[in-house]
Design an enzyme around this catalytic site. Sequence first.
Site, PDB file in Angstrom:
ATOM      1  N   SER A   9       0.652  -1.200  -0.055  1.00 48.81           N
ATOM      2  CA  SER A   9      -0.012  -0.011  -0.124  1.00 48.81           C
ATOM      3  C   SER A   9       0.877   1.397  -0.092  1.00 48.81           C
ATOM      4  CB  SER A   9      -0.999   0.049   1.143  1.00 48.81           C
ATOM      5  OG  SER A   9      -1.666   1.314   1.262  1.00 48.81           O
ATOM      6  N   HIS A  10       0.237   2.523  -0.510  1.00 50.50           N
ATOM      7  CA  HIS A  10       1.156   3.687  -0.497  1.00 50.50           C
ATOM      8  C   HIS A  10       1.182   4.169   0.957  1.00 50.50           C
ATOM      9  CE1 HIS A  10       0.589   3.334  -4.505  1.00 50.50           C
ATOM     10  NE2 HIS A  10       1.231   4.432  -4.918  1.00 50.50           N
ATOM     11  N   SER A  11       0.241   3.483   2.024  1.00 45.08           N
ATOM     12  CA  SER A  11       0.061   4.021   3.353  1.00 45.08           C
ATOM     13  C   SER A  11       0.623   2.781   4.408  1.00 45.08           C
ATOM     14  CB  SER A  11      -1.201   4.506   3.648  1.00 45.08           C
ATOM     15  OG  SER A  11      -1.355   4.551   4.908  1.00 45.08           O
ATOM     16  N   SER A  71       0.332   2.686  -8.950  1.00 43.09           N
ATOM     17  CA  SER A  71       1.697   2.697  -9.123  1.00 43.09           C
ATOM     18  C   SER A  71       2.663   1.639  -8.219  1.00 43.09           C
ATOM     19  CB  SER A  71       2.115   4.034  -8.707  1.00 43.09           C
ATOM     20  OG  SER A  71       1.562   4.371  -7.519  1.00 43.09           O
TER      21      SER A  71
END
Length: 134
Positions: A9-11, A71
């Site tokens: 995840s981006h987070s 991404s």
Amino acid sequence: MSVGLVLVSHSARLAEGTRDVAEQVAQGAVPILAVGGAEDGSLGTNAFAIVAAIESLAAAEGVLVLVDLGSAVLSAETALEQLDQELRGRVRIADAPFVEGTVAASVEASLGSGLEAVLATAEASRQQAKLHEP
């Protein structure tokens, strides 16, 4: 060892929270690693961290990578290019919703299913309706 899951995840908080849910439904039967955020703690993904997570699950029957946004797919694909050929052949990236796919995959993996079945279950979660019309 069963199929392992790598959650990208981006987070970091989203990855870790999703891992917490998946670990509870899998009742500890599935190795699940969360890889979230950029090296500096900001939003982003880190292909090197993904490689490390996949390699740490090398003893698993296979590894399913679940991603949150587009991404993250690019980072996961970059990570796969860095793996040795044998391990790369036992890794799949799921085209599935992040949370629902992770939960479905963790349940399927906890049943002892193989990599392709775990992948199919994660991807089938795209079709699960949340609301039912009266």
